[in-house]
Design an enzyme around this catalytic site. Structure first.
Site, PDB file in Angstrom:
ATOM      1  N   HIS A 266     -37.799 -11.184 -79.376  1.00  0.00           N
ATOM      2  CA  HIS A 266     -39.272 -11.246 -79.502  1.00  0.00           C
ATOM      3  C   HIS A 266     -39.796 -12.593 -78.999  1.00  0.00           C
ATOM      4  CE1 HIS A 266     -39.209  -8.188 -83.093  1.00  0.00           C
ATOM      5  NE2 HIS A 266     -39.422  -7.554 -81.946  1.00  0.00           N
TER       6      HIS A 266
ATOM      7  N   ARG B  50     -47.948   2.362 -91.880  1.00  0.00           N
ATOM      8  CA  ARG B  50     -49.156   3.014 -92.421  1.00  0.00           C
ATOM      9  C   ARG B  50     -48.785   4.198 -93.285  1.00  0.00           C
ATOM     10  NH1 ARG B  50     -51.868   3.005 -86.628  1.00  0.00           N
ATOM     11  NH2 ARG B  50     -49.676   3.278 -86.250  1.00  0.00           N
TER      12      ARG B  50
ATOM     13  N   GLY C  94     -48.212  -7.154 -89.027  1.00  0.00           N
ATOM     14  CA  GLY C  94     -48.698  -8.512 -89.300  1.00  0.00           C
ATOM     15  C   GLY C  94     -50.180  -8.643 -89.021  1.00  0.00           C
TER      16      GLY C  94
ATOM     17  N   ASN D 166     -43.610  -2.763 -69.408  1.00  0.00           N
ATOM     18  CA  ASN D 166     -42.846  -3.058 -70.619  1.00  0.00           C
ATOM     19  C   ASN D 166     -42.221  -1.735 -71.072  1.00  0.00           C
ATOM     20  OD1 ASN D 166     -41.998  -3.679 -73.194  1.00  0.00           O
ATOM     21  ND2 ASN D 166     -43.915  -4.611 -73.838  1.00  0.00           N
TER      22      ASN D 166
ATOM     23  N   GLY E  58     -48.051  -5.209 -84.986  1.00  0.00           N
ATOM     24  CA  GLY E  58     -48.773  -4.121 -85.668  1.00  0.00           C
ATOM     25  C   GLY E  58     -49.001  -4.337 -87.161  1.00  0.00           C
TER      26      GLY E  58
ATOM     27  N   GLY F 238     -43.631  -5.790 -86.500  1.00  0.00           N
ATOM     28  CA  GLY F 238     -44.014  -4.522 -85.878  1.00  0.00           C
ATOM     29  C   GLY F 238     -42.932  -3.511 -86.220  1.00  0.00           C
ATOM     30  N   ASN F 239     -42.621  -2.610 -85.269  1.00  0.00           N
ATOM     31  CA  ASN F 239     -41.468  -1.733 -85.522  1.00  0.00           C
ATOM     32  C   ASN F 239     -40.213  -2.577 -85.654  1.00  0.00           C
ATOM     33  OD1 ASN F 239     -42.777   0.807 -85.523  1.00  0.00           O
ATOM     34  ND2 ASN F 239     -43.008   0.622 -83.296  1.00  0.00           N
TER      35      ASN F 239
ATOM     36  N   ARG G 299     -40.722  -6.752 -68.484  1.00  0.00           N
ATOM     37  CA  ARG G 299     -40.166  -7.321 -69.715  1.00  0.00           C
ATOM     38  C   ARG G 299     -38.724  -6.854 -69.861  1.00  0.00           C
ATOM     39  NH1 ARG G 299     -41.215  -5.506 -75.876  1.00  0.00           N
ATOM     40  NH2 ARG G 299     -39.838  -7.042 -76.802  1.00  0.00           N
TER      41      ARG G 299
ATOM     42  N   ARG H 202     -34.498  -0.374 -88.618  1.00  0.00           N
ATOM     43  CA  ARG H 202     -33.306  -1.248 -88.608  1.00  0.00           C
ATOM     44  C   ARG H 202     -33.154  -1.925 -89.961  1.00  0.00           C
ATOM     45  NH1 ARG H 202     -34.804  -4.529 -83.286  1.00  0.00           N
ATOM     46  NH2 ARG H 202     -36.400  -2.958 -82.923  1.00  0.00           N
TER      47      ARG H 202
ATOM     48  N   ASP I 143     -43.009   4.181 -90.052  1.00  0.00           N
ATOM     49  CA  ASP I 143     -44.356   3.716 -89.740  1.00  0.00           C
ATOM     50  C   ASP I 143     -44.995   3.143 -91.004  1.00  0.00           C
ATOM     51  OD1 ASP I 143     -46.721   4.583 -87.464  1.00  0.00           O
ATOM     52  OD2 ASP I 143     -47.362   4.018 -89.484  1.00  0.00           O
TER      53      ASP I 143
ATOM     54  N   GLU J  83     -48.025 -10.022 -75.282  1.00  0.00           N
ATOM     55  CA  GLU J  83     -46.790 -10.163 -74.496  1.00  0.00           C
ATOM     56  C   GLU J  83     -47.055  -9.912 -73.015  1.00  0.00           C
ATOM     57  OE1 GLU J  83     -45.055  -7.419 -77.338  1.00  0.00           O
ATOM     58  OE2 GLU J  83     -43.285  -8.681 -77.458  1.00  0.00           O
TER      59      GLU J  83
ATOM     60  N   HIS K 180     -43.385 -12.029 -86.662  1.00  0.00           N
ATOM     61  CA  HIS K 180     -43.694 -10.894 -85.789  1.00  0.00           C
ATOM     62  C   HIS K 180     -43.266  -9.640 -86.552  1.00  0.00           C
ATOM     63  CE1 HIS K 180     -43.790  -8.778 -81.754  1.00  0.00           C
ATOM     64  NE2 HIS K 180     -43.121  -7.918 -82.522  1.00  0.00           N
TER      65      HIS K 180
HETATM   66  P1  AMP Z   1     -45.860  -2.610 -83.134  1.00  0.00           P
HETATM   67  O1  AMP Z   1     -44.379  -2.436 -82.993  1.00  0.00           O
HETATM   68  O2  AMP Z   1     -46.321  -4.033 -82.995  1.00  0.00           O
HETATM   69  O3  AMP Z   1     -46.668  -1.649 -82.292  1.00  0.00           O
HETATM   70  O4  AMP Z   1     -46.214  -2.227 -84.667  1.00  0.00           O
HETATM   71  C1  AMP Z   1     -45.996  -0.944 -85.163  1.00  0.00           C
HETATM   72  C2  AMP Z   1     -46.128  -0.994 -86.684  1.00  0.00           C
HETATM   73  O5  AMP Z   1     -47.434  -1.490 -87.031  1.00  0.00           O
HETATM   74  C3  AMP Z   1     -45.992   0.384 -87.342  1.00  0.00           C
HETATM   75  O6  AMP Z   1     -45.181   0.277 -88.488  1.00  0.00           O
HETATM   76  C4  AMP Z   1     -47.425   0.691 -87.742  1.00  0.00           C
HETATM   77  O7  AMP Z   1     -47.487   1.529 -88.882  1.00  0.00           O
HETATM   78  C5  AMP Z   1     -47.965  -0.683 -88.060  1.00  0.00           C
HETATM   79  N1  AMP Z   1     -49.419  -0.676 -88.049  1.00  0.00           N
HETATM   80  C6  AMP Z   1     -50.230  -0.475 -86.995  1.00  0.00           C
HETATM   81  N2  AMP Z   1     -51.537  -0.476 -87.407  1.00  0.00           N
HETATM   82  C7  AMP Z   1     -51.510  -0.658 -88.748  1.00  0.00           C
HETATM   83  C8  AMP Z   1     -52.518  -0.740 -89.768  1.00  0.00           C
HETATM   84  N3  AMP Z   1     -53.807  -0.618 -89.479  1.00  0.00           N
HETATM   85  N4  AMP Z   1     -52.122  -0.951 -91.045  1.00  0.00           N
HETATM   86  C9  AMP Z   1     -50.823  -1.075 -91.363  1.00  0.00           C
HETATM   87  N5  AMP Z   1     -49.820  -1.014 -90.442  1.00  0.00           N
HETATM   88  C10 AMP Z   1     -50.168  -0.799 -89.161  1.00  0.00           C
END
Ligand code: AMP
Length: 399
Positions: free
Chosen positions: A176, A282, A330, A7, A328, A207-208, A87, A238, A280, A381, A205
Site C-alpha cells: 500500500h 458496511r 478509514g 490499476n 474505504g 480498505g479491503n 500499478r 485476510r 464488506d 493512488e 489504510h
Molecule cells: P477499498 O478497498 O478502499 O475500496 O475499501 C473497501 C471497504 O470500504 C469495504 O469494506 C467497504 O465496505 C468499506 N466502505 C466503503 N464505504 C463505506 C461506508 N460508507 N461505510 C463503511 N464502510 C465503507
C-alpha cells in the site's frame, strides 16, 4: 496529451485519465467482473457526464483496455494517451523506484511474480494488454513496495535464521506504499508541516486490504504488512498476523495443504471469517446493528487490532503528531474511527465527535488543541501514479 493510469485487481480494472501537463484528473472509471467472467460493469465518471454499461461483453484485459479507450473517446476525451502508468503491487528487491516498462524490465518483473502470485500476474497481463492497444505510448510502473525501500533494517528483517534472508530473500517489503506516500504528503500539506524532518504520522489504510505505517519526515520507519500483504491488521478476507504455530499444527496434525492454508488465510478469514456475514465492512456494520454477535465481535476485533498496531508504531517513533485514516473504511466509517480513537486518549488523540460524524475528506477531525491531530485523507493512488509517470516522461525527454 494525456496520461492513462491502470490499476488491475483480480476481478476489477480501475482506470483514470489525467492531463499530461498538470496531472489534473479528467475522468475515472472501473471495469468490474465481480459476478461473471465474460460480462462486466463498465463505469466512467467525467465532467462531460457519467457513463454506465451494466452488462458489457468484456472478456479479459485486452478487450477491457480497448473498451476503456473507446468509452473515453466517446465521452469527448480525445487527447492521445502519451503515457500509461501501471500499478504493480510488488517490485521485489530490484524495483525501488517508479520504472519505465520495456522488454527487459518486464522480464525482470516476471521473475518477481512468485513473491505476489495473487497480484503481480494480473497487473502484468494488464500491462501487456495496454502495450498492444497503445504501442506508441510510454508505459511506466509504480510499485506498492517502493515507498518502503528505505525501511531501517531493524524494521525489515525478521527474527528467523539469517540464511532465510540470504538464501530466500525473506524480509519485510511493506505494501500500500502508493497510498501511504500520498497520505503522508497530503497530511503534511494539510497540517503545514511539509519538509519538517521531525513530523511524525501514523497512517491507517483501511480498505479491503488494511495496513498501518509510521512515517517520520516523510519516510516510513515501520509498517504492518510484511513479506506478503497477509501480515499485520485484520482485513476483509485476510487474517493479518496470527500465531505461525497455528499453521504448523494444521499442516502437521490435520493434514492441511499449503493451498488450503493459503485459501483460508487470504480468502476466508478477517471480517468475513469472524462475522460469517461478509468481507464488506458496511454489511458487517449492518449485521451488527441487526443483532449479529459475530458481526459485533468482528468489528471490535478489527478496531482492537488497529489500536494495538497504532500504539506499537507510535512507540517506534517515540510519539506522534498526526493520525490519518484513509481508504474505504478509514474514510467512510465514523463508527470505526470513533472505536479506534476511543482508547487512544492516553496517546494524545482527542476526536471531535461532530467533525468525525461529518467525515469530510482531507479534513481534521480532532478537537482544536488535541496533542495529536487526526485527519481523514482521501487516498489518490491513481493521481500519485500519474505524477510518477509524468516525472518519468519528463526525465525521458531530457535524456
Ligand atoms: P477499498 O478497498 O478502499 O475500496 O475499501 C473497501 C471497504 O470500504 C469495504 O469494506 C467497504 O465496505 C468499506 N466502505 C466503503 N464505504 C463505506 C461506508 N460508507 N461505510 C463503511 N464502510 C465503507
Amino acid at each position: 496529451m494525456s496520461i492513462l493510469v491502470l490499476n488491475a485487481g483480480s476481478s476489477t480494472l480501475k482506470f483514470a485519465l489525467f492531463a499530461e501537463q498538470t496531472c489534473e484528473e479528467l475522468a475515472r472509471g472501473l471495469v468490474d467482473w465481480r459476478g461473471t467472467a465474460d460480462t462486466a460493469r463498465l463505469t466512467l465518471q467525467s465532467p462531460h457526464g457519467d457513463f454506465e454499461d451494466g452488462a458489457a461483453e468484456i472478456t479479459g484485459y485486452q478487450e477491457a483496455v480497448r473498451r476503456i479507450l473507446e468509452t473515453l473517446r466517446a465521452s469527448g476525451l480525445n487527447d492521445p494517451v502519451h503515457v500509461v502508468g501501471h500499478r504493480i503491487v510488488h517490485g521485489g528487491d530490484q524495483f525501488q523506484q517508479p520504472t519505465r516498462l520495456d522488454e527487459q524490465t518486464l522480464r525482470q518483473l516476471e521473475a518477481v511474480s512468485p513473491l505476489a502470485p495473487l497480484h503481480n500476474p494480473v497487473a502484468l497481463e494488464a500491462v501487456q494488454a495496454a502495450r498492444s492497444a497503445l504501442p506508441e505510448a510510454m508505459h511506466t510502473a509504480s510499485f506498492d513496495t517502493a515507498f518502503f525501500s528505505t525501511l531501517p533494517e531493524s524494521a525489515s528483517i525478521y527474527p528467523v535464521p539469517w540464511s532465510w534472508r540470504k538464501d530466500y530473500g525473506i524480509r519485510r517489503f511493506g505494501f500500500h506504499g502508493i497510498s501511504h506516500a500520498w497520505c503522508a504528503m497530503r497530511a503534511a500539506e494539510l497540517l503545514q508541516q511539509s519538509g519538517q524532518p521531525w513530523f511524525r504520522l501514523v497512517i491507517c489504510h483501511l480498505g479491503n486490504g488494511c495496513s498501518a505505517t509510521a512515517v517520520q519526515g516523510g519516510r516510513p520507519v515501520a509498517t504492518s504488512m510484511g513479506f506478503t500483504p497477509l501480515e499485520g491488521l485484520m482485513m476483509g478476507t485476510r487474517s493479518g498476523s496470527i500465531d505461525p504455530g497455528i499453521l504448523l499444527y494444521l499442516q502437521q496434525q490435520k493434514g492441511f495443504t499449503g493451498e488450503q492454508l493459503s485459501d483460508a488465510l487470504n480468502h476466508q478469514s478477517g471480517l468475513l471469517g469472524v462475522s460469517g456475514v461478509s468481507s464488506d465492512f458496511r454489511q458487517v456494520e449492518q449485521a451488527a446493528d441487526e443483532g449479529s454477535q459475530r458481526a459485533r465481535l468482528a468489528i471490535l476485533m478489527f478496531a482492537d487490532r488497529i489500536r494495538s498496531t497504532i500504539a506499537s508504531l507510535v512507540v517506534t517513533m517515540g510519539g506522534f503528531d498526526g493520525l490519518v485514516f484513509t481508504a474505504g473504511i478509514g474514510e467512510h466509517s465514523d463508527r470505526l474511527r470513533r472505536l479506534v480513537a476511543s482508547k487512544l486518549g492516553c496517546l494524545g488523540v482527542q476526536l471531535d465527535n461532530d467533525r468525525n460524524r461529518a467525515g469530510q475528506a482531507d479534513s481534521q477531525i480532532s478537537v482544536d488543541g488535541s496533542p495529536v491531530r487526526v485527519l481523514i485523507v482521501r487516498t489518490r493512488e491513481e493521481q500519485m501514479i500519474a505524477r510518477e509517470a509524468q516525472r518519468l516522461l519528463r526525465g525521458a525527454g531530457e535524456s
